[in-house]
Design a protein around this motif. Structure first.
Motif, PDB file in Angstrom:
ATOM      1  N   LYS A  42       0.835  -1.210   0.000  1.00 38.57           N
ATOM      2  CA  LYS A  42       0.000   0.000   0.000  1.00 38.57           C
ATOM      3  C   LYS A  42       0.865   1.254   0.000  1.00 38.57           C
ATOM      4  O   LYS A  42       0.488   2.265  -0.566  1.00 38.57           O
ATOM      5  N   THR A  43       2.021   1.168   0.656  1.00 39.44           N
ATOM      6  CA  THR A  43       2.849   2.368   0.809  1.00 39.44           C
ATOM      7  C   THR A  43       4.268   2.213   0.270  1.00 39.44           C
ATOM      8  O   THR A  43       5.047   3.159   0.303  1.00 39.44           O
ATOM      9  N   ASN A  44       4.638   1.016  -0.198  1.00 37.21           N
ATOM     10  CA  ASN A  44       6.002   0.781  -0.668  1.00 37.21           C
ATOM     11  C   ASN A  44       6.016   0.159  -2.058  1.00 37.21           C
ATOM     12  O   ASN A  44       5.108  -0.582  -2.417  1.00 37.21           O
ATOM     13  N   ARG A  45       7.064   0.458  -2.802  1.00 38.39           N
ATOM     14  CA  ARG A  45       7.237  -0.122  -4.130  1.00 38.39           C
ATOM     15  C   ARG A  45       8.613  -0.780  -4.208  1.00 38.39           C
ATOM     16  O   ARG A  45       9.610  -0.111  -4.513  1.00 38.39           O
ATOM     17  N   PRO A  46       8.684  -2.079  -3.908  1.00 41.60           N
ATOM     18  CA  PRO A  46       9.981  -2.752  -3.990  1.00 41.60           C
ATOM     19  C   PRO A  46      10.455  -2.839  -5.438  1.00 41.60           C
ATOM     20  O   PRO A  46       9.655  -2.728  -6.367  1.00 41.60           O
ATOM     21  N   ASP A  47      11.754  -3.026  -5.623  1.00 39.80           N
ATOM     22  CA  ASP A  47      12.310  -3.182  -6.971  1.00 39.80           C
ATOM     23  C   ASP A  47      12.036  -4.573  -7.518  1.00 39.80           C
ATOM     24  O   ASP A  47      11.974  -4.772  -8.731  1.00 39.80           O
ATOM     25  N   ILE A  48      11.883  -5.539  -6.600  1.00 40.02           N
ATOM     26  CA  ILE A  48      11.609  -6.915  -7.001  1.00 40.02           C
ATOM     27  C   ILE A  48      10.923  -7.628  -5.829  1.00 40.02           C
ATOM     28  O   ILE A  48      11.137  -7.282  -4.675  1.00 40.02           O
ATOM     29  N   ILE A  49      10.077  -8.595  -6.167  1.00 41.96           N
ATOM     30  CA  ILE A  49       9.367  -9.378  -5.152  1.00 41.96           C
ATOM     31  C   ILE A  49       9.770 -10.838  -5.280  1.00 41.96           C
ATOM     32  O   ILE A  49       9.763 -11.388  -6.384  1.00 41.96           O
ATOM     33  N   VAL A  50      10.133 -11.441  -4.150  1.00 46.94           N
ATOM     34  CA  VAL A  50      10.424 -12.872  -4.096  1.00 46.94           C
ATOM     35  C   VAL A  50       9.378 -13.458  -3.152  1.00 46.94           C
ATOM     36  O   VAL A  50       9.312 -13.073  -1.985  1.00 46.94           O
ATOM     37  N   SER A  51       8.534 -14.350  -3.669  1.00 48.12           N
ATOM     38  CA  SER A  51       7.429 -14.851  -2.857  1.00 48.12           C
ATOM     39  C   SER A  51       7.266 -16.360  -2.931  1.00 48.12           C
ATOM     40  O   SER A  51       7.389 -16.965  -3.994  1.00 48.12           O
ATOM     41  N   ASP A  52       6.942 -16.938  -1.783  1.00 45.64           N
ATOM     42  CA  ASP A  52       6.564 -18.340  -1.715  1.00 45.64           C
ATOM     43  C   ASP A  52       5.132 -18.455  -2.249  1.00 45.64           C
ATOM     44  O   ASP A  52       4.398 -17.468  -2.258  1.00 45.64           O
ATOM     45  N   ILE A  53       4.730 -19.648  -2.684  1.00 49.99           N
ATOM     46  CA  ILE A  53       3.341 -19.837  -3.102  1.00 49.99           C
ATOM     47  C   ILE A  53       2.448 -20.074  -1.891  1.00 49.99           C
ATOM     48  O   ILE A  53       1.417 -19.450  -1.729  1.00 49.99           O
ATOM     49  N   MET A  54       2.868 -20.992  -1.012  1.00 54.03           N
ATOM     50  CA  MET A  54       2.043 -21.365   0.126  1.00 54.03           C
ATOM     51  C   MET A  54       2.290 -20.426   1.299  1.00 54.03           C
ATOM     52  O   MET A  54       3.316 -20.519   1.971  1.00 54.03           O
ATOM     53  N   MET A  55       1.357 -19.482   1.506  1.00 59.68           N
ATOM     54  CA  MET A  55       1.448 -18.559   2.641  1.00 59.68           C
ATOM     55  C   MET A  55       0.065 -18.388   3.261  1.00 59.68           C
ATOM     56  O   MET A  55      -0.936 -18.513   2.557  1.00 59.68           O
ATOM     57  N   LEU A  73       1.270  -3.040 -11.489  1.00 56.26           N
ATOM     58  CA  LEU A  73       2.721  -2.855 -11.421  1.00 56.26           C
ATOM     59  C   LEU A  73       3.424  -3.898 -12.274  1.00 56.26           C
ATOM     60  O   LEU A  73       2.961  -5.028 -12.388  1.00 56.26           O
ATOM     61  N   ASP A  74       4.550  -3.509 -12.860  1.00 54.75           N
ATOM     62  CA  ASP A  74       5.336  -4.490 -13.623  1.00 54.75           C
ATOM     63  C   ASP A  74       6.594  -4.882 -12.847  1.00 54.75           C
ATOM     64  O   ASP A  74       7.584  -5.326 -13.412  1.00 54.75           O
ATOM     65  N   THR A  75       6.538  -4.724 -11.518  1.00 55.15           N
ATOM     66  CA  THR A  75       7.633  -5.144 -10.633  1.00 55.15           C
ATOM     67  C   THR A  75       7.960  -6.613 -10.905  1.00 55.15           C
ATOM     68  O   THR A  75       7.047  -7.446 -10.926  1.00 55.15           O
ATOM     69  N   PRO A  76       9.240  -6.946 -11.112  1.00 54.06           N
ATOM     70  CA  PRO A  76       9.578  -8.358 -11.328  1.00 54.06           C
ATOM     71  C   PRO A  76       9.187  -9.212 -10.114  1.00 54.06           C
ATOM     72  O   PRO A  76       9.372  -8.787  -8.973  1.00 54.06           O
ATOM     73  N   ILE A  77       8.629 -10.387 -10.382  1.00 55.72           N
ATOM     74  CA  ILE A  77       8.221 -11.306  -9.318  1.00 55.72           C
ATOM     75  C   ILE A  77       8.872 -12.663  -9.563  1.00 55.72           C
ATOM     76  O   ILE A  77       8.718 -13.240 -10.639  1.00 55.72           O
ATOM     77  N   ILE A  78       9.614 -13.139  -8.553  1.00 53.96           N
ATOM     78  CA  ILE A  78      10.187 -14.484  -8.597  1.00 53.96           C
ATOM     79  C   ILE A  78       9.435 -15.319  -7.570  1.00 53.96           C
ATOM     80  O   ILE A  78       9.359 -14.946  -6.399  1.00 53.96           O
ATOM     81  N   ILE A  79       8.852 -16.404  -8.010  1.00 54.83           N
ATOM     82  CA  ILE A  79       8.122 -17.305  -7.116  1.00 54.83           C
ATOM     83  C   ILE A  79       9.058 -18.429  -6.686  1.00 54.83           C
ATOM     84  O   ILE A  79       9.761 -19.008  -7.521  1.00 54.83           O
ATOM     85  N   ILE A  80       9.068 -18.705  -5.373  1.00 53.18           N
ATOM     86  CA  ILE A  80       9.823 -19.850  -4.858  1.00 53.18           C
ATOM     87  C   ILE A  80       8.813 -20.780  -4.204  1.00 53.18           C
ATOM     88  O   ILE A  80       7.911 -20.323  -3.514  1.00 53.18           O
ATOM     89  N   SER A  81       8.928 -22.083  -4.480  1.00 47.88           N
ATOM     90  CA  SER A  81       7.942 -22.982  -3.903  1.00 47.88           C
ATOM     91  C   SER A  81       8.381 -24.427  -3.897  1.00 47.88           C
ATOM     92  O   SER A  81       9.031 -24.889  -4.826  1.00 47.88           O
ATOM     93  N   PHE A 100      10.425 -18.743 -11.667  1.00 47.75           N
ATOM     94  CA  PHE A 100       9.917 -19.726 -10.708  1.00 47.75           C
ATOM     95  C   PHE A 100      11.079 -20.614 -10.297  1.00 47.75           C
ATOM     96  O   PHE A 100      11.758 -21.164 -11.160  1.00 47.75           O
ATOM     97  N   ILE A 101      11.319 -20.713  -9.003  1.00 42.44           N
ATOM     98  CA  ILE A 101      12.391 -21.569  -8.493  1.00 42.44           C
ATOM     99  C   ILE A 101      11.770 -22.600  -7.561  1.00 42.44           C
ATOM    100  O   ILE A 101      11.047 -22.238  -6.628  1.00 42.44           O
ATOM    101  N   SER A 102      12.048 -23.870  -7.800  1.00 37.90           N
ATOM    102  CA  SER A 102      11.547 -24.927  -6.921  1.00 37.90           C
ATOM    103  C   SER A 102      12.478 -25.105  -5.730  1.00 37.90           C
ATOM    104  O   SER A 102      13.700 -25.094  -5.874  1.00 37.90           O
ATOM    105  N   LYS A 103      11.871 -25.248  -4.544  1.00 39.85           N
ATOM    106  CA  LYS A 103      12.653 -25.558  -3.344  1.00 39.85           C
ATOM    107  C   LYS A 103      12.973 -27.047  -3.360  1.00 39.85           C
ATOM    108  O   LYS A 103      12.160 -27.828  -3.824  1.00 39.85           O
ATOM    109  N   PRO A 104      14.094 -27.475  -2.828  1.00 36.84           N
ATOM    110  CA  PRO A 104      15.162 -26.630  -2.288  1.00 36.84           C
ATOM    111  C   PRO A 104      16.022 -26.028  -3.400  1.00 36.84           C
ATOM    112  O   PRO A 104      16.146 -26.605  -4.467  1.00 36.84           O
ATOM    113  N   PHE A 105      16.571 -24.871  -3.143  1.00 33.99           N
ATOM    114  CA  PHE A 105      17.470 -24.223  -4.097  1.00 33.99           C
ATOM    115  C   PHE A 105      18.579 -23.545  -3.309  1.00 33.99           C
ATOM    116  O   PHE A 105      18.470 -23.353  -2.108  1.00 33.99           O
ATOM    117  N   SER A 106      19.638 -23.200  -3.982  1.00 32.61           N
ATOM    118  CA  SER A 106      20.743 -22.539  -3.283  1.00 32.61           C
ATOM    119  C   SER A 106      20.520 -21.028  -3.306  1.00 32.61           C
ATOM    120  O   SER A 106      20.013 -20.487  -4.305  1.00 32.61           O
TER     121      SER A 106
END
Length: 121
Positions: A42-55, A73-81, A100-106
């Motif tokens: 609502k008040t912030n605009r990150p340069d990139i978002i890294v998000s899990d699917i299950m939250m 927004l066209d903020t880049p989003i990387i999904i980790i799950s 999209f990155i599958s867990k586990p990852f380095s």
């Protein structure tokens, strides 16, 4: 300094990734559920978002939809799950995820993908 929104309810993983991101020169804001993500955006605009699917409250898939459709927004989003089944991967990309990155990852793999996405912006 680039700002990363890290949304993951796994506090251990989030602290590990947060440490690695900060060491890599990023500013990191961690949220552990979907409500916190919405409040932050609502008040912030990150340069990139890294998000899990299950939250709790709001999944990573819903987050992509919220960022792309509601906030436009066209903020880049990387999904980790760990839920890296084909349906989740396809849904994430259809809604506008950049990667999209599958867990586990380095953490190193995340750093490379993050840098790659930020170069495109």
């Amino acid at each position: 300094m680039m700002n990363v929104l890290l949304a993951d309810d796994d506090d251990l993983l989030a602290s590990l990734l947060g440490f690695r991101l900060k060491k890599g020169g990023y500013s990191v804001h961690h949220t552990s559920n979907g409500k916190e993500v919405k409040e932050y955006l609502k008040t912030n605009r990150p340069d990139i978002i890294v998000s899990d699917i299950m939250m709790p409250y709001f999944s990573g898939i819903e987050l992509i939809n919220y960022v792309r459709k509601d906030l436009s927004l066209d903020t880049p989003i990387i999904i980790i799950s760990s839920a890296g089944n084909e349906e989740n991967v396809l849904s994430a990309f259809e809604l506008g995820a950049n990667d999209f990155i599958s867990k586990p990852f380095s953490p190193s793999e995340l750093m490379v993908r993050l840098a790659r996405e930020l170069k495109k912006t």
